[in-house]
Design a protein around this motif. Structure first.
Motif, short mmCIF file in Angstrom:
data_model
loop_
_atom_site.label_atom_id
_atom_site.label_comp_id
_atom_site.label_asym_id
_atom_site.label_seq_id
_atom_site.Cartn_x
_atom_site.Cartn_y
_atom_site.Cartn_z
N PHE A 106 0.84 -1.21 0.00
CA PHE A 106 0.00 0.00 0.00
C PHE A 106 0.87 1.25 0.00
O PHE A 106 0.61 2.20 -0.76
N ASP A 107 1.91 1.27 0.84
CA ASP A 107 2.77 2.46 0.92
C ASP A 107 3.48 2.72 -0.40
O ASP A 107 3.58 3.87 -0.84
N GLY B 240 3.65 6.30 -5.13
CA GLY B 240 4.03 6.26 -6.54
C GLY B 240 5.35 5.58 -6.83
O GLY B 240 5.94 5.82 -7.89
N LEU B 241 5.85 4.72 -5.93
CA LEU B 241 7.11 4.02 -6.16
C LEU B 241 6.92 2.70 -6.89
O LEU B 241 7.89 1.97 -7.13
N LEU C 262 1.62 -5.88 -8.63
CA LEU C 262 2.63 -6.93 -8.74
C LEU C 262 4.03 -6.36 -8.53
O LEU C 262 4.85 -6.94 -7.82
N GLU C 263 4.30 -5.19 -9.12
CA GLU C 263 5.61 -4.56 -8.93
C GLU C 263 5.81 -4.18 -7.47
O GLU C 263 6.89 -4.36 -6.90
N ALA C 264 4.76 -3.65 -6.84
CA ALA C 264 4.85 -3.29 -5.43
C ALA C 264 5.09 -4.52 -4.56
O ALA C 264 5.86 -4.48 -3.59
N ALA D 165 8.29 -5.10 -2.25
CA ALA D 165 8.07 -5.27 -0.82
C ALA D 165 8.75 -6.53 -0.29
O ALA D 165 9.21 -6.56 0.86
N LEU D 166 8.82 -7.57 -1.12
CA LEU D 166 9.49 -8.80 -0.69
C LEU D 166 10.95 -8.54 -0.36
O LEU D 166 11.48 -9.03 0.64
N TRP D 167 11.62 -7.73 -1.17
CA TRP D 167 13.04 -7.46 -0.95
C TRP D 167 13.26 -6.38 0.11
O TRP D 167 14.35 -6.27 0.66
N LEU D 168 12.25 -5.58 0.39
CA LEU D 168 12.37 -4.61 1.47
C LEU D 168 12.20 -5.26 2.84
O LEU D 168 12.63 -4.71 3.84
N ASN D 169 11.57 -6.42 2.87
CA ASN D 169 11.40 -7.15 4.13
C ASN D 169 12.63 -8.03 4.37
O ASN D 169 12.89 -8.96 3.59
#
Length: 288
Positions: free
Chosen positions: A211-212, A217-218, A223-225, A229-233
């Motif tokens: 959501f963030d 707009g990042l 799907l891209e988000a 998000a997987l790699w940010l976790n």
């Protein structure tokens, strides 16, 4: 009721009127009926031929089609709600359309975009914005002190009401946008394959990051988000890296086994026969 039936059967069996095989057969039939799977009904809007074909599909395909129909129905409700909200905005625009067209504003989006810009400028630079608006509308701010107090109060009241209505409208549009984004993300997380398995297994852990990323707009789509998000976790990233390493190690091991696998002797290519040898070969074949 069950105890009474057992008592009657016990007495019948005591007098030889009921054997064990009959009871077992009855119990087996009841158990079979109880364990029979319930019939899965097709979606209500399926035409008769397709509804009949639906019954012949495998349970996996039936479940997949039912989920797709539920998703489509949910999307229809969501779009219907958006159309209702749009109709409210359209009525607001039409009520002022004659005046707005005289000022060169022919599209609803242009009007709301202009109001949004005025609101932003009022928030950032209220004094400068009020002076600019006064100039545009031909209002002498210095004459307000000598104006009729009742008229000034009425104008101020209407301006406050207009500003409040505009804030309510912009807040409502923002809530609609947030709700739309939340619905799209939720539907993404519920996606399943034809076997009923969740397609995105880490969704619950990263849905807030999704959501963030979309809200600022990042990412261009869900799907891209999700992938970002997987790699940010850090925990999920570590797990994915381990899976990648294990997969590469398994592939390397398979390749190594294939390289050392025993192979049969390669046959040497046949030598081209001379003309004499070819004639002798053909004569021998004729003599056989």
């Amino acid at each position: 009721m069950s105890e009474l039936r057992d008592e009657i059967e016990r007495n019948f069996r005591a007098y030889g009127l009921l054997d064990d095989e009959t009871k077992e057969g009855t119990a087996t039939a009841e158990e079979t009926a109880a364990s029979a799977p319930e019939e899965v009904l097709p979606p209500q809007d399926y035409a008769q031929p397709f509804a009949e074909d639906f019954k012949n599909l495998s349970p996996a395909w039936q479940n997949y089609l039912l989920q797709r129909e539920a998703y489509r129905s949910e999307q229809d409700k969501y779009l219907s709600g958006l159309l209702s909200e749009y109709d409210v905005l359209r009525q607001l625009f039409q009520a002022e359309s004659l005046r707005l067209r005289a000022d060169g504003i022919n599209k609803m989006i242009d009007w709301f975009a202009g109001l949004a810009e005025i609101d932003r400028q009022l928030h950032n630079s209220p004094v400068e914005t009020i002076m600019a608006l006064a100039k545009v509308y031909g209002v002498e701010l210095g004459s307000l002190s000598t104006a009729d107090p009742q008229l000034t109060a009425e104008v101020s009241k209407r301006l406050r009401r207009l500003e409040d209505n505009y804030h309510d409208l912009t807040n409502h549009l923002e809530e609609l946008q947030i709700q739309k984004l939340a619905d799209v993300i939720r539907i993404f997380g519920q996606e399943k394959d034809a076997r009923g398995n969740i397609i995105h297994p880490y969704f619950d852990e990263v849905k807030d990051q999704i959501f963030d990323l979309l809200n600022v707009g990042l990412a261009e789509d869900v799907l891209e988000a999700y992938n970002k998000a997987l790699w940010l976790n850090p925990h999920i990233r570590e797990e994915l890296i381990k899976q990648k390493i294990n997969s590469q190690a398994a592939d390397a091991k398979k390749a190594q086994k294939a390289a050392f696998a025993p192979k049969g002797k390669a046959e040497a290519p046949e030598r081209e026969l001379t003309l004499r040898e070819e004639i002798a070969k053909n004569m021998a074949a004729l003599m056989d």
